[in-house]
Design a protein around this motif. Structure first.
Motif, PDB file in Angstrom:
ATOM      1  N   TYR A  51       0.847  -1.197   0.000  1.00 50.30           N
ATOM      2  CA  TYR A  51       0.000   0.000   0.000  1.00 50.30           C
ATOM      3  C   TYR A  51       0.876   1.237   0.000  1.00 50.30           C
ATOM      4  O   TYR A  51       1.650   1.446   0.946  1.00 50.30           O
ATOM      5  N   GLU A  52       0.772   2.029  -1.076  1.00 46.62           N
ATOM      6  CA  GLU A  52       1.629   3.197  -1.234  1.00 46.62           C
ATOM      7  C   GLU A  52       3.095   2.755  -1.051  1.00 46.62           C
ATOM      8  O   GLU A  52       3.536   1.854  -1.743  1.00 46.62           O
ATOM      9  N   ASP A  53       3.830   3.342  -0.099  1.00 44.50           N
ATOM     10  CA  ASP A  53       5.230   2.941   0.089  1.00 44.50           C
ATOM     11  C   ASP A  53       5.412   1.991   1.274  1.00 44.50           C
ATOM     12  O   ASP A  53       6.536   1.724   1.691  1.00 44.50           O
ATOM     13  N   SER A  94       2.560  -2.285  -5.896  1.00 45.79           N
ATOM     14  CA  SER A  94       1.994  -1.380  -4.891  1.00 45.79           C
ATOM     15  C   SER A  94       0.719  -0.736  -5.388  1.00 45.79           C
ATOM     16  O   SER A  94       0.612  -0.366  -6.566  1.00 45.79           O
ATOM     17  N   SER A  96      -1.380   2.544  -5.403  1.00 48.75           N
ATOM     18  CA  SER A  96      -1.070   3.965  -5.266  1.00 48.75           C
ATOM     19  C   SER A  96      -2.299   4.768  -5.641  1.00 48.75           C
ATOM     20  O   SER A  96      -2.865   4.576  -6.719  1.00 48.75           O
ATOM     21  N   TRP A  97      -2.713   5.675  -4.758  1.00 51.59           N
ATOM     22  CA  TRP A  97      -3.878   6.506  -5.037  1.00 51.59           C
ATOM     23  C   TRP A  97      -3.651   7.362  -6.274  1.00 51.59           C
ATOM     24  O   TRP A  97      -4.540   7.500  -7.122  1.00 51.59           O
ATOM     25  N   ARG A 275      -6.557   9.439   0.190  1.00 53.25           N
ATOM     26  CA  ARG A 275      -5.226   8.960   0.598  1.00 53.25           C
ATOM     27  C   ARG A 275      -4.956   9.265   2.063  1.00 53.25           C
ATOM     28  O   ARG A 275      -4.420   8.444   2.805  1.00 53.25           O
ATOM     29  N   ARG A 312      10.249  10.067  -1.985  1.00 52.52           N
ATOM     30  CA  ARG A 312       8.902  10.115  -2.563  1.00 52.52           C
ATOM     31  C   ARG A 312       8.603  11.505  -3.134  1.00 52.52           C
ATOM     32  O   ARG A 312       8.065  11.642  -4.228  1.00 52.52           O
ATOM     33  N   GLU A 329       2.653  15.793   0.366  1.00 51.73           N
ATOM     34  CA  GLU A 329       3.803  14.946   0.692  1.00 51.73           C
ATOM     35  C   GLU A 329       4.921  15.779   1.332  1.00 51.73           C
ATOM     36  O   GLU A 329       5.621  15.304   2.225  1.00 51.73           O
TER      37      GLU A 329
END
Length: 351
Positions: A51-53, A94, A96-97, A275, A312, A329
């Motif tokens: 999920y994501e990172d 993964s 990613s939104w 997210r 990221r 982010e």
């Protein structure tokens, strides 16, 4: 003794950590029972979906799980499409939104949905809802060959249970269709000479038949969208049988139904809100934040998190991602740096 049906082909689907048991231990147990049980013929294992990172975690509220997906308001077929598009068949992948948004807006809205909608609208607008006569040229026949090749490739990939790759063939066909329409410009030809009008009819007829084919190929991936296309085209039941050859099932004179868009655009602010909502009460990599007042954050872990979050941010800037996404982010990165400074200060004070 029981008799194992010889015509049965048993396919097992599982995550990679279950492979040793189902490929060795359980088949050996069945053989040891000497009862002629059906043994697995094909064992299909997926790698891990992250999920994501970081990793999914129910305990920390990180990630979207089945009951939550409905709450997002994103249609089930969009979830099906994206999760199969990134299906971890050969290596970990993964969720990613941001990538979900991009794939919805590019592959579904601008590619697949755009083609199907245009083909149907041309029939409705230019030919009063009736599929026109088609006089195929060499160009059209080459298109049919390319589509048939993708269809054959799709069938072969599904036989090998390469589900993710087979989806690419579906999207390739709609790309061919969009290019075909752009090159031939039926919206211009329909206002031209008799020959131009016939050409517009051929292009429209071929395009709407490609849409019908796509509705069948989409059925295992997006059943609701598949049904919507077939309802709009009033497709006959016999079209739901695939061979390795593309055939125009909707013949001249076939009446289609009401055409409407299949997909909606996902906006960056909507996706960023989701997210954040499903990111849990912790840092992005899934490390639980220390409760207020306890001050037990580990400087070593925080340094690693700052490093990952910095990477990221740089990656998103290199991709020229949406500004709101980058700002969010960056905000997370600054918060991590603040926590790291506090943790290092406390660690220095204890020495």
């Amino acid at each position: 003794s029981r008799s194992s049906p010889p015509q049965v082909k048993l396919y097992n689907f599982m995550a990679k950590d279950n492979v040793p048991f189902h490929s060795v231990v359980f088949p050996c147990s069945l053989l040891g029972a000497d009862d002629n049980y059906t043994l697995v013929n094909s064992l299909i294992a997926t790698e891990y979906l992250n999920y994501e990172d970081g990793k999914f975690s129910k305990s920390r509220g990180v990630g979207v799980f089945g009951d939550m997906a409905k709450e997002t308001g994103i249609p089930a077929d969009i979830w099906r499409f994206y999760l199969l598009f990134v299906r971890p068949e050969g290596q970990d992948s993964s969720f990613s939104w941001h990538d979900l948004m991009m794939k919805n807006n590019s592959e579904l809205l601008n590619n697949l949905g755009n083609f199907v909608n245009r083909a149907g609208m041309f029939v409705s607008k230019f030919f009063h809802g009736t599929v026109p006569e088609m006089e195929l040229t060499l160009e059209d026949k080459w298109l049919l060959v390319h589509v048939s090749w993708e269809l054959q490739h799709y069938n072969q990939l599904l036989e090998k249970v390469r589900i993710r790759d087979a989806l690419r063939s579906v999207l390739n066909i709609s790309r061919y269709g969009n290019q075909y329409i752009q090159i031939n410009e039926p919206w211009k030809r329909i206002r031209g000479s008799e020959a131009d009008q016939k050409r517009a009819g051929t292009v429209t007829g071929v395009a709407v038949n490609m849409s019908c084919l796509l509705s069948v190929m989409l059925l295992p991936y997006m059943p609701t969208v598949s049904a919507a296309i077939q309802e709009q085209l009033q497709a006959p039941e016999e079209c739901n049988s695939l061979t390795d050859r593309f055939v125009c099932v909707l013949q001249a004179g076939h009446r289609i139904g009401t055409v409407s868009p299949l997909f909606k655009k996902l906006e960056a602010d909507q996706i960023e809100e989701l997210r954040k909502k499903y990111g849990g009460q912790q840092t992005p990599e899934g490390v639980k934040a220390a409760p207020r007042g306890e001050g037990k954050a580990d400087p070593t872990e925080l340094r690693e998190l700052v490093s990952r979050q910095g990477s990221r941010v740089r990656e998103l800037k290199a991709q020229k991602a949406d500004k709101s996404l980058i700002d969010a982010e960056v905000s997370t990165l600054l918060d991590l740096k603040r926590k790291l400074a506090q943790a290092e200060g406390r660690a220095a004070g204890k020495k």
